[in-house]
Design a protein around this motif. Structure first.
Motif, PDB file in Angstrom:
ATOM      1  N   VAL A  61       0.851  -1.193   0.000  1.00  0.00           N
ATOM      2  CA  VAL A  61       0.000   0.000   0.000  1.00  0.00           C
ATOM      3  C   VAL A  61       0.884   1.238   0.000  1.00  0.00           C
ATOM      4  O   VAL A  61       1.866   1.298   0.754  1.00  0.00           O
ATOM      5  CB  VAL A  61      -0.926   0.032   1.241  1.00  0.00           C
ATOM      6  N   SER A  62       0.538   2.194  -0.855  1.00  0.00           N
ATOM      7  CA  SER A  62       1.245   3.484  -0.852  1.00  0.00           C
ATOM      8  C   SER A  62       0.299   4.572  -0.349  1.00  0.00           C
ATOM      9  O   SER A  62      -0.881   4.589  -0.731  1.00  0.00           O
ATOM     10  CB  SER A  62       1.730   3.836  -2.271  1.00  0.00           C
ATOM     11  N   VAL A  63       0.809   5.426   0.520  1.00  0.00           N
ATOM     12  CA  VAL A  63       0.036   6.577   1.008  1.00  0.00           C
ATOM     13  C   VAL A  63       0.754   7.833   0.539  1.00  0.00           C
ATOM     14  O   VAL A  63       1.940   8.031   0.867  1.00  0.00           O
ATOM     15  CB  VAL A  63      -0.088   6.571   2.546  1.00  0.00           C
ATOM     16  N   ILE A  64       0.054   8.640  -0.242  1.00  0.00           N
ATOM     17  CA  ILE A  64       0.659   9.853  -0.785  1.00  0.00           C
ATOM     18  C   ILE A  64       0.118  11.049   0.004  1.00  0.00           C
ATOM     19  O   ILE A  64      -1.093  11.276   0.016  1.00  0.00           O
ATOM     20  CB  ILE A  64       0.337  10.008  -2.294  1.00  0.00           C
ATOM     21  N   GLY A  65       1.045  11.736   0.674  1.00  0.00           N
ATOM     22  CA  GLY A  65       0.651  12.823   1.588  1.00  0.00           C
ATOM     23  C   GLY A  65       0.711  12.303   3.010  1.00  0.00           C
ATOM     24  O   GLY A  65      -0.116  11.476   3.401  1.00  0.00           O
ATOM     25  N   ARG A 114       4.782  -7.235  11.633  1.00  0.00           N
ATOM     26  CA  ARG A 114       5.937  -6.906  10.798  1.00  0.00           C
ATOM     27  C   ARG A 114       5.470  -6.353   9.455  1.00  0.00           C
ATOM     28  O   ARG A 114       4.755  -7.009   8.700  1.00  0.00           O
ATOM     29  CB  ARG A 114       6.786  -8.170  10.592  1.00  0.00           C
ATOM     30  N   THR A 115       5.842  -5.096   9.172  1.00  0.00           N
ATOM     31  CA  THR A 115       5.495  -4.442   7.903  1.00  0.00           C
ATOM     32  C   THR A 115       6.710  -3.646   7.449  1.00  0.00           C
ATOM     33  O   THR A 115       7.291  -2.914   8.235  1.00  0.00           O
ATOM     34  CB  THR A 115       4.313  -3.464   8.093  1.00  0.00           C
ATOM     35  N   LYS A 116       7.097  -3.823   6.188  1.00  0.00           N
ATOM     36  CA  LYS A 116       8.234  -3.061   5.644  1.00  0.00           C
ATOM     37  C   LYS A 116       7.746  -1.639   5.377  1.00  0.00           C
ATOM     38  O   LYS A 116       6.711  -1.457   4.692  1.00  0.00           O
ATOM     39  CB  LYS A 116       8.703  -3.719   4.333  1.00  0.00           C
ATOM     40  N   ILE A 117       8.389  -0.636   5.943  1.00  0.00           N
ATOM     41  CA  ILE A 117       7.972   0.768   5.777  1.00  0.00           C
ATOM     42  C   ILE A 117       9.072   1.503   5.020  1.00  0.00           C
ATOM     43  O   ILE A 117      10.221   1.547   5.455  1.00  0.00           O
ATOM     44  CB  ILE A 117       7.729   1.451   7.139  1.00  0.00           C
ATOM     45  N   VAL A 118       8.717   2.048   3.862  1.00  0.00           N
ATOM     46  CA  VAL A 118       9.677   2.791   3.039  1.00  0.00           C
ATOM     47  C   VAL A 118       9.087   4.163   2.745  1.00  0.00           C
ATOM     48  O   VAL A 118       7.868   4.369   2.858  1.00  0.00           O
ATOM     49  CB  VAL A 118       9.979   2.050   1.715  1.00  0.00           C
ATOM     50  N   ALA A 119       9.947   5.108   2.405  1.00  0.00           N
ATOM     51  CA  ALA A 119       9.477   6.474   2.125  1.00  0.00           C
ATOM     52  C   ALA A 119      10.457   7.169   1.197  1.00  0.00           C
ATOM     53  O   ALA A 119      11.667   6.948   1.287  1.00  0.00           O
ATOM     54  CB  ALA A 119       9.337   7.262   3.427  1.00  0.00           C
ATOM     55  N   SER A 120       9.916   7.992   0.307  1.00  0.00           N
ATOM     56  CA  SER A 120      10.776   8.788  -0.581  1.00  0.00           C
ATOM     57  C   SER A 120       9.939   9.870  -1.257  1.00  0.00           C
ATOM     58  O   SER A 120       8.719   9.737  -1.375  1.00  0.00           O
ATOM     59  CB  SER A 120      11.411   7.895  -1.663  1.00  0.00           C
ATOM     60  N   LEU A 167      -2.868  -4.667   7.554  1.00  0.00           N
ATOM     61  CA  LEU A 167      -3.498  -4.759   6.226  1.00  0.00           C
ATOM     62  C   LEU A 167      -2.478  -4.865   5.092  1.00  0.00           C
ATOM     63  O   LEU A 167      -2.871  -5.131   3.950  1.00  0.00           O
ATOM     64  CB  LEU A 167      -4.395  -3.530   5.988  1.00  0.00           C
ATOM     65  N   ALA A 168      -1.200  -4.634   5.376  1.00  0.00           N
ATOM     66  CA  ALA A 168      -0.202  -4.635   4.287  1.00  0.00           C
ATOM     67  C   ALA A 168       1.096  -5.292   4.740  1.00  0.00           C
ATOM     68  O   ALA A 168       1.448  -5.256   5.919  1.00  0.00           O
ATOM     69  CB  ALA A 168       0.083  -3.188   3.853  1.00  0.00           C
ATOM     70  N   ASP A 169       1.816  -5.870   3.778  1.00  0.00           N
ATOM     71  CA  ASP A 169       3.168  -6.383   4.053  1.00  0.00           C
ATOM     72  C   ASP A 169       4.179  -5.260   3.866  1.00  0.00           C
ATOM     73  O   ASP A 169       5.259  -5.283   4.452  1.00  0.00           O
ATOM     74  CB  ASP A 169       3.506  -7.521   3.076  1.00  0.00           C
ATOM     75  N   GLU A 170       3.832  -4.275   3.034  1.00  0.00           N
ATOM     76  CA  GLU A 170       4.752  -3.151   2.766  1.00  0.00           C
ATOM     77  C   GLU A 170       3.949  -1.869   2.669  1.00  0.00           C
ATOM     78  O   GLU A 170       2.874  -1.840   2.046  1.00  0.00           O
ATOM     79  CB  GLU A 170       5.536  -3.392   1.466  1.00  0.00           C
ATOM     80  N   LEU A 171       4.461  -0.831   3.317  1.00  0.00           N
ATOM     81  CA  LEU A 171       3.806   0.480   3.308  1.00  0.00           C
ATOM     82  C   LEU A 171       4.806   1.499   2.768  1.00  0.00           C
ATOM     83  O   LEU A 171       5.906   1.631   3.314  1.00  0.00           O
ATOM     84  CB  LEU A 171       3.376   0.869   4.734  1.00  0.00           C
ATOM     85  N   ALA A 172       4.440   2.161   1.669  1.00  0.00           N
ATOM     86  CA  ALA A 172       5.309   3.192   1.081  1.00  0.00           C
ATOM     87  C   ALA A 172       4.686   4.564   1.327  1.00  0.00           C
ATOM     88  O   ALA A 172       3.486   4.753   1.096  1.00  0.00           O
ATOM     89  CB  ALA A 172       5.465   2.950  -0.420  1.00  0.00           C
ATOM     90  N   LEU A 173       5.493   5.492   1.806  1.00  0.00           N
ATOM     91  CA  LEU A 173       5.019   6.851   2.093  1.00  0.00           C
ATOM     92  C   LEU A 173       5.658   7.820   1.119  1.00  0.00           C
ATOM     93  O   LEU A 173       6.856   7.706   0.805  1.00  0.00           O
ATOM     94  CB  LEU A 173       5.390   7.256   3.530  1.00  0.00           C
ATOM     95  N   ILE A 174       4.841   8.735   0.624  1.00  0.00           N
ATOM     96  CA  ILE A 174       5.316   9.756  -0.328  1.00  0.00           C
ATOM     97  C   ILE A 174       4.847  11.121   0.179  1.00  0.00           C
ATOM     98  O   ILE A 174       3.726  11.263   0.668  1.00  0.00           O
ATOM     99  CB  ILE A 174       4.687   9.509  -1.718  1.00  0.00           C
ATOM    100  N   ASP A 175       5.699  12.115   0.038  1.00  0.00           N
ATOM    101  CA  ASP A 175       5.287  13.488   0.292  1.00  0.00           C
ATOM    102  C   ASP A 175       6.263  14.412  -0.439  1.00  0.00           C
ATOM    103  O   ASP A 175       7.301  13.972  -0.934  1.00  0.00           O
ATOM    104  CB  ASP A 175       5.278  13.782   1.819  1.00  0.00           C
ATOM    105  N   ALA A 176       5.871  15.695  -0.494  1.00  0.00           N
ATOM    106  CA  ALA A 176       6.769  16.678  -1.135  1.00  0.00           C
ATOM    107  C   ALA A 176       7.796  17.198  -0.142  1.00  0.00           C
ATOM    108  O   ALA A 176       8.846  17.725  -0.529  1.00  0.00           O
ATOM    109  CB  ALA A 176       5.933  17.829  -1.694  1.00  0.00           C
ATOM    110  N   LYS A 177       7.497  17.080   1.151  1.00  0.00           N
ATOM    111  CA  LYS A 177       8.411  17.591   2.188  1.00  0.00           C
ATOM    112  C   LYS A 177       9.305  16.447   2.676  1.00  0.00           C
ATOM    113  O   LYS A 177       8.873  15.583   3.450  1.00  0.00           O
ATOM    114  CB  LYS A 177       7.610  18.155   3.369  1.00  0.00           C
ATOM    115  N   ALA A 178      10.570  16.439   2.216  1.00  0.00           N
ATOM    116  CA  ALA A 178      11.474  15.316   2.472  1.00  0.00           C
ATOM    117  C   ALA A 178      11.720  15.091   3.962  1.00  0.00           C
ATOM    118  O   ALA A 178      11.714  13.940   4.443  1.00  0.00           O
ATOM    119  CB  ALA A 178      12.790  15.559   1.743  1.00  0.00           C
TER     120      ALA A 178
END
Ligand SMILES: NC(=O)c1ccc[n+]([C@@H]2O[C@H](COP(=O)([O-])OP(=O)(O)OC[C@H]3O[C@@H](n4cnc5c(N)ncnc54)[C@H](O)[C@@H]3O)[C@@H](O)[C@H]2O)c1
Ligand SMILES: O=C1N[C@](c2ccsc2)(c2cccc(Nc3ccc(F)cc3)n2)CC(O)=C1Sc1ccccc1Cl
Length: 332
Positions: free
Chosen positions: A22-26, A73-79, A43-54
């Motif tokens: 799952v990706s969450v933008i914002g 256990r959930t892999k959390i990534v962000a960029s 609900l997810a094995d991997e959670l990706a986070l996106i935003d404009a503010k690094a």
């Protein structure tokens, strides 16, 4: 020296369970409430986070990762780079500009459409088979914009729509009748926010239609009771904003509930914003409005054919007309 002594044949079987991403933008108030609920509900094995503010983005990622000892256990990534969303099953969009004091809804919309032109195309590129779930406001028009910008089939572009309106409606009815909100089935449909439409005939408590529930419980049925509860749905949104400046928990739980139905193929019915053209005499153009909709792994599985009164039908068509007028000014 290996940390664990290998046990014979303990290699994990070739798991057929798919990896859910799952990706969450914002990662603002709403995005983080959704993210933390997805984690706590596993609900997810991997959670990706996106935003404009690094910096904010990295801070939120680290802060969530530090809770790992208490979460499934959930892999959390962000960029800030959308490549991090690659292969998502579900992309939840909460990014957006906030309405400035005195700013018109149309101006806010135009600012958010400009932002979406940089958000939706990369999401579609990196996850061409994903479901888009739009939360940013004005949610019905931005769901239409996301559908156009993504090129996805309409069954995979959904807006949270009146899901939050309906959850507040269910709470207020339950509170009024002193019953559990989970036993209250009630739908608000149409345009999210101030102009939503409450379906009185849809209300049932434990399967008992509300009017006969009131009679059986000998609860006086003041004529305006239900209308006042619908007004309170709108008023409570403004009250929360005036008290805490934003909303997060109810929208967080309500969107995570949609994510569960989608990711776990629950085939549950939710009031969400879908392409409403062709339903209930709405034929003036491509417009997204909330209708009771069956949700599963394929996104929109079906739209229920509920009975609407003439007045309810007319109000839906009025909302469709208003939204189409706004959309015509976008040039999309
Ligand atoms: N549909 C509903 O029922 C409902 C309910 C509550 C809030 N909302 C909407 O959700 C949205 C978010 O609300 P919030 O309180 O979280 O706002 P917020 O300002 O706290 O968060 C918005 C986030 O979006 C980020 N952002 C802005 N432009 C971006 C871009 N181009 N790419 C990536 N990220 C970007 C910002 O950096 C910020 O972190 C608003 O539009 C709000 O109206 C909808
Ligand atoms: O709970 C909320 N909070 C918001 C909010 C969150 C952060 S800043 C404002 C809210 C609260 C109050 C008014 C309002 N109006 C609005 C402004 C611009 C739009 F594009 C759409 C709606 N929006 C955003 C929103 O949509 C909601 S639900 C909501 C709003 C108005 C009426 C009924 C409901 Cl159920």
């Amino acid at each position: 020296q290996a940390f664990f002594k290998p046990i014979q044949n303990s290699a994990s079987p070739s798991s057929t369970k798919r990896h859910t991403k799952v990706s969450v933008i914002g990662v603002g108030n709403v995005g983080m409430a959704i993210a933390q609920t997805i984690l706590t509900q596993d609900l997810a094995d991997e959670l990706a986070l996106i935003d404009a503010k690094a910096d904010k983005l990295r801070g939120e990622m680290l802060d969530l990762q530090h809770a790992a000892a208490f979460l499934p256990r959930t892999k959390i990534v962000a960029s800030v780079d959308y490549a991090v969303t690659v292969g998502s099953d579900l992309c939840i969009v909460t990014a957006g500009a906030r309405q400035n004091p005195g700013e018109s809804r149309l101006n806010l919309l135009q600012r958010n459409v400009a932002l979406f032109s940089h958000i939706i195309p990369p999401l579609a590129k990196y996850s061409p088979d994903s479901i888009l779930l739009i939360v940013s406001n004005p949610v019905d028009v931005l769901t239409y914009v996301s559908w156009k910008m993504s090129g996805f089939p309409s069954n995979r572009v959904i807006g949270s729509g009146t899901n939050l309106d309906s959850s507040r409606f269910r709470f207020l009815i339950a509170d009024h009748l002193d019953v559990n909100a989970q036993d209250v089935q009630a739908y608000i449909v149409g345009e999210h926010g101030d102009s939503s439409v409450a379906l009185w005939s849809s209300i049932s408590i434990g399967g008992v239609p509300v009017l006969s529930f009131l009679e059986k419980q000998q609860i006086a049925y003041e004529k305006d009771t239900l209308e006042n509860i619908h007004k309170a749905v709108v008023e409570s949104a403004y009250e929360v904003i005036s008290l805490k400046g934003y909303t997060s928990w109810a929208i967080g739980y309500s969107v995570a509930n949609l994510a569960r139905s989608l990711l776990r193929d629950q085939r549950k019915i939710h009031p969400v914003s879908v392409l409403a053209k062709g339903f209930y005499g709405i034929n003036g153009g491509d417009v997204f409005l909330s209708l009771p909709t069956q949700l599963g792994r394929g996104g929109v599985l079906g739209v229920t054919n509920i009975h609407l009164t003439d007045e309810e039908m007319e109000r839906l068509r009025e909302s469709a007309k208003t939204i189409l007028e706004v959309q015509s000014q976008l040039g999309i």
